[in-house]
Write a protein that holds these residues in place. Sequence first.
Motif, mmCIF file in Angstrom:
data_model
loop_
_atom_site.group_PDB
_atom_site.id
_atom_site.type_symbol
_atom_site.label_atom_id
_atom_site.label_comp_id
_atom_site.label_asym_id
_atom_site.label_seq_id
_atom_site.Cartn_x
_atom_site.Cartn_y
_atom_site.Cartn_z
ATOM 1 N N VAL A 17 0.843 -1.196 0.000
ATOM 2 C CA VAL A 17 0.000 0.000 0.000
ATOM 3 C C VAL A 17 0.880 1.250 0.000
ATOM 4 O O VAL A 17 0.676 2.178 -0.774
ATOM 5 N N ALA A 18 1.899 1.243 0.870
ATOM 6 C CA ALA A 18 2.800 2.386 0.958
ATOM 7 C C ALA A 18 3.479 2.599 -0.391
ATOM 8 O O ALA A 18 3.616 3.729 -0.858
ATOM 9 N N GLY A 19 3.869 1.498 -1.024
ATOM 10 C CA GLY A 19 4.542 1.577 -2.319
ATOM 11 C C GLY A 19 3.628 2.172 -3.374
ATOM 12 O O GLY A 19 4.026 3.070 -4.115
ATOM 13 N N VAL A 20 2.400 1.716 -3.401
ATOM 14 C CA VAL A 20 1.463 2.158 -4.424
ATOM 15 C C VAL A 20 1.129 3.637 -4.255
ATOM 16 O O VAL A 20 1.087 4.397 -5.199
ATOM 17 N N SER A 21 0.927 4.058 -3.008
ATOM 18 C CA SER A 21 0.532 5.445 -2.788
ATOM 19 C C SER A 21 1.742 6.378 -2.805
ATOM 20 O O SER A 21 1.612 7.575 -2.671
ATOM 21 N N GLY A 22 2.941 5.799 -2.948
ATOM 22 C CA GLY A 22 4.141 6.625 -2.992
ATOM 23 C C GLY A 22 4.359 7.362 -1.696
ATOM 24 O O GLY A 22 4.864 8.475 -1.659
ATOM 25 N N ALA A 23 3.951 6.764 -0.586
ATOM 26 C CA ALA A 23 4.053 7.412 0.719
ATOM 27 C C ALA A 23 5.522 7.600 1.107
ATOM 28 O O ALA A 23 6.415 7.022 0.500
ATOM 29 N N GLN A 24 5.714 8.447 2.117
ATOM 30 C CA GLN A 24 6.996 8.710 2.781
ATOM 31 C C GLN A 24 8.110 7.736 2.457
ATOM 32 O O GLN A 24 7.996 6.547 2.717
ATOM 33 N N LEU A 25 9.216 8.234 1.985
ATOM 34 C CA LEU A 25 10.330 7.330 1.788
ATOM 35 C C LEU A 25 11.034 7.150 3.125
ATOM 36 O O LEU A 25 11.078 8.082 3.928
ATOM 37 N N GLU A 26 11.501 5.950 3.358
ATOM 38 C CA GLU A 26 12.105 5.662 4.654
ATOM 39 C C GLU A 26 13.571 6.080 4.639
ATOM 40 O O GLU A 26 14.339 5.626 3.792
ATOM 41 N N PRO A 27 13.986 6.945 5.564
ATOM 42 C CA PRO A 27 15.377 7.399 5.580
ATOM 43 C C PRO A 27 16.353 6.233 5.752
ATOM 44 O O PRO A 27 16.126 5.355 6.570
ATOM 45 N N GLN A 28 17.404 6.242 4.968
ATOM 46 C CA GLN A 28 18.424 5.191 5.039
ATOM 47 C C GLN A 28 19.700 5.702 5.688
ATOM 48 O O GLN A 28 20.534 4.921 6.118
ATOM 49 N N LEU A 29 19.873 7.021 5.734
ATOM 50 C CA LEU A 29 21.101 7.604 6.265
ATOM 51 C C LEU A 29 20.784 8.483 7.462
ATOM 52 O O LEU A 29 19.745 9.136 7.493
ATOM 53 N N LEU A 75 16.905 15.410 3.707
ATOM 54 C CA LEU A 75 16.777 15.995 5.048
ATOM 55 C C LEU A 75 15.366 16.463 5.350
ATOM 56 O O LEU A 75 14.979 16.569 6.509
ATOM 57 N N SER A 76 14.576 16.728 4.319
ATOM 58 C CA SER A 76 13.210 17.177 4.587
ATOM 59 C C SER A 76 12.387 16.032 5.164
ATOM 60 O O SER A 76 11.399 16.256 5.850
ATOM 61 N N ALA A 77 12.807 14.806 4.896
ATOM 62 C CA ALA A 77 12.119 13.650 5.499
ATOM 63 C C ALA A 77 12.792 13.240 6.807
ATOM 64 O O ALA A 77 12.298 12.390 7.531
ATOM 65 N N GLY A 78 13.951 13.825 7.097
ATOM 66 C CA GLY A 78 14.685 13.486 8.314
ATOM 67 C C GLY A 78 15.722 12.415 8.061
ATOM 68 O O GLY A 78 15.941 12.011 6.924
ATOM 69 N N GLU A 82 17.894 8.017 15.658
ATOM 70 C CA GLU A 82 16.787 8.087 16.607
ATOM 71 C C GLU A 82 16.207 9.504 16.687
ATOM 72 O O GLU A 82 16.946 10.468 16.862
ATOM 73 N N GLY A 83 14.914 9.597 16.519
ATOM 74 C CA GLY A 83 14.243 10.892 16.639
ATOM 75 C C GLY A 83 14.439 11.828 15.454
ATOM 76 O O GLY A 83 13.964 12.958 15.470
ATOM 77 N N GLU A 84 15.131 11.365 14.417
ATOM 78 C CA GLU A 84 15.477 12.267 13.317
ATOM 79 C C GLU A 84 14.352 12.470 12.297
ATOM 80 O O GLU A 84 14.452 13.350 11.443
ATOM 81 N N VAL A 85 13.322 11.644 12.382
ATOM 82 C CA VAL A 85 12.150 11.884 11.532
ATOM 83 C C VAL A 85 11.259 12.928 12.214
ATOM 84 O O VAL A 85 10.799 13.875 11.589
ATOM 85 N N ALA A 86 11.086 12.750 13.523
ATOM 86 C CA ALA A 86 10.227 13.661 14.289
ATOM 87 C C ALA A 86 10.754 15.092 14.232
ATOM 88 O O ALA A 86 9.991 16.041 14.026
ATOM 89 N N VAL A 87 12.074 15.235 14.377
ATOM 90 C CA VAL A 87 12.654 16.575 14.411
ATOM 91 C C VAL A 87 12.469 17.281 13.060
ATOM 92 O O VAL A 87 12.274 18.505 12.991
ATOM 93 N N ALA A 88 12.495 16.490 11.994
ATOM 94 C CA ALA A 88 12.357 17.073 10.657
ATOM 95 C C ALA A 88 10.942 17.570 10.393
ATOM 96 O O ALA A 88 10.697 18.273 9.415
ATOM 97 N N GLU A 89 10.014 17.189 11.255
ATOM 98 C CA GLU A 89 8.645 17.677 11.080
ATOM 99 C C GLU A 89 8.477 19.085 11.642
ATOM 100 O O GLU A 89 7.473 19.740 11.395
ATOM 101 N N GLU A 90 9.476 19.556 12.375
ATOM 102 C CA GLU A 90 9.379 20.902 12.949
ATOM 103 C C GLU A 90 9.530 21.968 11.864
ATOM 104 O O GLU A 90 10.318 21.825 10.943
ATOM 105 N N ALA A 91 8.771 23.042 12.036
ATOM 106 C CA ALA A 91 8.768 24.128 11.039
ATOM 107 C C ALA A 91 10.154 24.747 10.868
ATOM 108 O O ALA A 91 10.565 25.063 9.745
#
Length: 141
Positions: A17-29, A75-78, A82-91
């Motif tokens: 489902v995630a693949g089809v909808s092109g949702a959030q790419l998962e950070p690898q680095l 970096l826009s996805a983080g 640890e915690g690097e996706v959440a922090v990237a959601e900040e304005a």
Amino acid sequence: MFYKKFALMVATALTLVAGVSGAQLEPQLTVKEIMNAIITPTTGTIWGAYQLQTEAEWQEVENAALSVIAAANLLSAGGAGEGEVAVAEEADWQSYNQQMLDAARQVLVAVAAKDEEALFNAGNDALYPPCESCHQQYQQQ
Ligand code: HEC
């Protein structure tokens, strides 16, 4: 056993489902890896550009600016840390990152015009400040 299989099926379905909808790419680095592997060498090329003569030299700066854009995109996805996706959601994070991306676009404009003064100004006035702002706020000492 059954539950394990079921859980696997659900996980697979979710991935599809995630693949089809092109949702959030998962950070690898991690953010640190992106800084060291992409941002440091490419900005070094941009800030070090001086008396460019050949087409290849300009091309190198162009590629560096494109790589900064690619890194900003990541970096826009983080990061994967640890915690690097959440922090990237900040304005603020998004804003500093966007400033870096815009600066890289200014570098591209300067390269297209083969204008070394514009390149110097983009590097100092536009590209450098967001590094400082983001580090002050988000880099743990
Ligand atoms: C959107 C935020 C953000 C921007 C913009 C940003 N950085 Fe970073 N940078 C970080 C964070 C967060 C760390 C700390 C990572 C860690 O230690 O895990 C970091 C760490 C670093 C490091 C240290 C890496 C290490 O091994 O400890 C360098 C070098 C670096 N950044 C260079 C730059 C440069 C040059 C720019 C500007 C062109 C820049 N950064 C822009 C967030 C940012």
